[in-house]
Enzyme design. Structure first.
Site, PDB file in Angstrom:
ATOM      1  N   ARG A 159      -6.801  12.992   0.758  1.00 36.34           N
ATOM      2  CA  ARG A 159      -5.776  13.473   1.696  1.00 36.34           C
ATOM      3  C   ARG A 159      -4.379  12.950   1.360  1.00 36.34           C
ATOM      4  NH1 ARG A 159      -7.698  10.386   7.141  1.00 36.34           N
ATOM      5  NH2 ARG A 159      -9.612  11.419   6.523  1.00 36.34           N
TER       6      ARG A 159
ATOM      7  N   GLU B 160      -8.519   0.737  -3.315  1.00 35.47           N
ATOM      8  CA  GLU B 160      -9.360   0.783  -2.112  1.00 35.47           C
ATOM      9  C   GLU B 160     -10.218   2.022  -2.186  1.00 35.47           C
ATOM     10  OE1 GLU B 160      -7.369   0.946   1.606  1.00 35.47           O
ATOM     11  OE2 GLU B 160      -6.330  -0.907   1.246  1.00 35.47           O
TER      12      GLU B 160
ATOM     13  N   GLY C 292       1.205  -1.326   4.328  1.00 35.80           N
ATOM     14  CA  GLY C 292       1.670  -0.031   3.854  1.00 35.80           C
ATOM     15  C   GLY C 292       2.518   0.733   4.841  1.00 35.80           C
ATOM     16  N   HIS C 293       1.897   1.174   5.932  1.00 36.48           N
ATOM     17  CA  HIS C 293       2.542   2.121   6.839  1.00 36.48           C
ATOM     18  C   HIS C 293       3.895   1.627   7.357  1.00 36.48           C
ATOM     19  CE1 HIS C 293       2.993   4.524  10.598  1.00 36.48           C
ATOM     20  NE2 HIS C 293       2.605   5.474   9.769  1.00 36.48           N
TER      21      HIS C 293
ATOM     22  N   GLU D  52     -11.063  -9.157   2.926  1.00 35.40           N
ATOM     23  CA  GLU D  52      -9.792  -8.801   3.558  1.00 35.40           C
ATOM     24  C   GLU D  52     -10.082  -8.653   5.042  1.00 35.40           C
ATOM     25  OE1 GLU D  52      -7.550  -5.501   1.928  1.00 35.40           O
ATOM     26  OE2 GLU D  52      -6.442  -5.285   3.815  1.00 35.40           O
TER      27      GLU D  52
ATOM     28  N   HIS E 254      -5.444   3.755  -1.755  1.00 39.76           N
ATOM     29  CA  HIS E 254      -6.773   4.132  -1.252  1.00 39.76           C
ATOM     30  C   HIS E 254      -7.079   5.559  -1.714  1.00 39.76           C
ATOM     31  CE1 HIS E 254      -9.513   4.504   2.591  1.00 39.76           C
ATOM     32  NE2 HIS E 254     -10.156   4.816   1.475  1.00 39.76           N
TER      33      HIS E 254
ATOM     34  N   ASN F  57       0.863  -1.190   0.000  1.00 41.25           N
ATOM     35  CA  ASN F  57       0.000   0.000   0.000  1.00 41.25           C
ATOM     36  C   ASN F  57       0.900   1.242   0.000  1.00 41.25           C
ATOM     37  OD1 ASN F  57      -1.396   2.267   1.150  1.00 41.25           O
ATOM     38  ND2 ASN F  57      -3.063   0.910   1.689  1.00 41.25           N
TER      39      ASN F  57
ATOM     40  N   THR G 181     -17.966  -2.469  15.062  1.00 40.46           N
ATOM     41  CA  THR G 181     -17.196  -2.013  16.230  1.00 40.46           C
ATOM     42  C   THR G 181     -15.714  -2.336  16.055  1.00 40.46           C
ATOM     43  OG1 THR G 181     -17.877  -4.051  17.284  1.00 40.46           O
ATOM     44  CG2 THR G 181     -19.006  -2.049  17.975  1.00 40.46           C
TER      45      THR G 181
ATOM     46  N   ARG H  81      -9.210   8.367  -1.190  1.00 42.19           N
ATOM     47  CA  ARG H  81     -10.186   8.799  -0.184  1.00 42.19           C
ATOM     48  C   ARG H  81     -11.024   9.929  -0.739  1.00 42.19           C
ATOM     49  NH1 ARG H  81      -8.609   6.793   5.172  1.00 42.19           N
ATOM     50  NH2 ARG H  81     -10.415   7.962   5.835  1.00 42.19           N
TER      51      ARG H  81
ATOM     52  N   HIS I 199      -3.843  -4.316   7.721  1.00 40.21           N
ATOM     53  CA  HIS I 199      -3.948  -3.111   8.564  1.00 40.21           C
ATOM     54  C   HIS I 199      -3.101  -3.273   9.818  1.00 40.21           C
ATOM     55  CE1 HIS I 199      -5.539   0.846   9.437  1.00 40.21           C
ATOM     56  NE2 HIS I 199      -5.339   0.497  10.690  1.00 40.21           N
TER      57      HIS I 199
ATOM     58  N   HIS J 281       1.037   6.148   2.050  1.00 48.46           N
ATOM     59  CA  HIS J 281       1.786   7.072   2.912  1.00 48.46           C
ATOM     60  C   HIS J 281       3.035   7.653   2.255  1.00 48.46           C
ATOM     61  CE1 HIS J 281      -1.256   6.708   5.785  1.00 48.46           C
ATOM     62  NE2 HIS J 281      -1.115   5.407   5.853  1.00 48.46           N
TER      63      HIS J 281
HETATM   64  N1  PXP Z   1      -5.910  -2.924   4.119  1.00 52.87           N
HETATM   65  C1  PXP Z   1      -6.831  -1.944   4.081  1.00 52.87           C
HETATM   66  C2  PXP Z   1      -8.215  -2.275   3.652  1.00 52.87           C
HETATM   67  C3  PXP Z   1      -6.489  -0.624   4.408  1.00 52.87           C
HETATM   68  O1  PXP Z   1      -7.422   0.348   4.366  1.00 52.87           O
HETATM   69  C4  PXP Z   1      -5.145  -0.342   4.766  1.00 52.87           C
HETATM   70  C5  PXP Z   1      -4.724   1.055   5.049  1.00 52.87           C
HETATM   71  O2  PXP Z   1      -5.318   1.529   6.163  1.00 52.87           O
HETATM   72  C6  PXP Z   1      -4.228  -1.402   4.803  1.00 52.87           C
HETATM   73  C7  PXP Z   1      -4.637  -2.671   4.477  1.00 52.87           C
HETATM   74  C8  PXP Z   1      -2.798  -1.165   5.152  1.00 52.87           C
HETATM   75  O3  PXP Z   1      -2.655  -0.818   6.476  1.00 52.87           O
HETATM   76  P1  PXP Z   1      -1.252  -0.314   7.004  1.00 52.87           P
HETATM   77  O4  PXP Z   1      -0.933   0.959   6.278  1.00 52.87           O
HETATM   78  O5  PXP Z   1      -1.457  -0.133   8.453  1.00 52.87           O
HETATM   79  O6  PXP Z   1      -0.241  -1.387   6.675  1.00 52.87           O
END
Ligand code: PXP
Length: 243
Positions: free
Chosen positions: A50, A71, A213-214, A152, A44, A8, A102, A46, A191, A11
């Protein structure tokens, strides 16, 4: 079965947007990721743009050789963009609080009729649809009912849990993966995954893909810092030597 990594690049775009420059380019990061062995690229788009923007999506569609996974929220605006762009896959994610369970995944049970229409429109055009959901049997069954081919599983709760609570979340992700695969759904997860916590999720046999990603962008910043500082010093010294 082997497991795929979809990188991803959101960032990288966050860093670009922080200054309004044209660098770092998330498209360039996508090319590097694919050369390094990534099986796909995730971005993604958005509603508030952003980080990733419309140009990024168009160019990524052209240059990504593996799976290009867009996404997006399940809105009319995003549906039109997806139909025009034709990514290999769309992952529907919640952007507003009322669309979430939740646990933070898409609430497919509550929004079944709306999602069935969006998934149907995408599938008709040959775009495979994945839903980002909590690993609950009800959300998995509803995902199948609305026509998704993939889920996912949201690993955020697992990733943010304290160490002694993690194994319970890992178990519920493993149970969800088994349930989804048994129903014929392809299973991905993502995530909050990092080098430190990815192991138990990558080991789930039914899980065939991770979206990360992050942590990768963060590790790239730190591991590339030494080289970047040396390159800047060299450019400065070259300028002094040339005077
Ligand atoms: N999967 C989905 C559906 C996401 O929206 C994201 C980004 O928030 C990720 C995976 C990747 O998450 P991260 O950047 O924390 O690795």
């Amino acid at each position: 079965m082997d497991i795929a990594l979809h990188v991803n690049i959101d960032h990288v775009a966050t860093l670009r947007q922080a200054r309004g420059t044209n660098y770092p380019d998330p498209v360039e990061a996508a090319l590097v990721a694919e050369r390094a062995g990534a099986h796909g690229i995730t971005a993604h788009l958005r509603e508030d743009r952003r980080h990733v923007n419309d140009r990024d999506i168009r160019v990524l569609r052209e240059v990504v050789r593996g799976t290009f996974n867009l996404e997006m929220a399940a809105t009319e605006e995003m549906l039109a963009i997806a139909l025009a762009t034709k990514p290999d896959r769309v992952t529907l994610v919640p952007e507003r609080r009322e669309e979430r369970t939740t646990e933070g995944g898409l609430d497919v049970v509550t929004h079944e009729a709306h999602l069935a229409r969006i998934v149907g429109a995408l599938s008709e055009r040959g775009i495979r649809v994945s839903l980002f959901i909590a690993p609950s049997p009800a959300q998995i069954d509803a995902s199948l009912a609305v026509g998704a081919v993939q889920v996912e599983l949201h690993t955020g709760e697992y990733a943010h849990a304290r160490p002694h609570e993690r194994s319970a979340f890992a178990q519920s992700l493993a149970d969800g993966a088994r349930h989804a695969a048994h129903k014929g759904l392809r299973v991905a997860a993502g995530h909050g995954l990092t080098l430190e916590n990815v192991g138990p999720i990558a080991a789930i046999p039914e899980c065939v893909e991770l979206n990360i990603g992050h942590a990768i962008v963060s590790d790239a910043v730190i591991s590339g810092f030494d080289r970047a500082v040396r390159a800047m010093l060299e450019a400065m010294r070259r300028a002094r030597g040339a005077r």
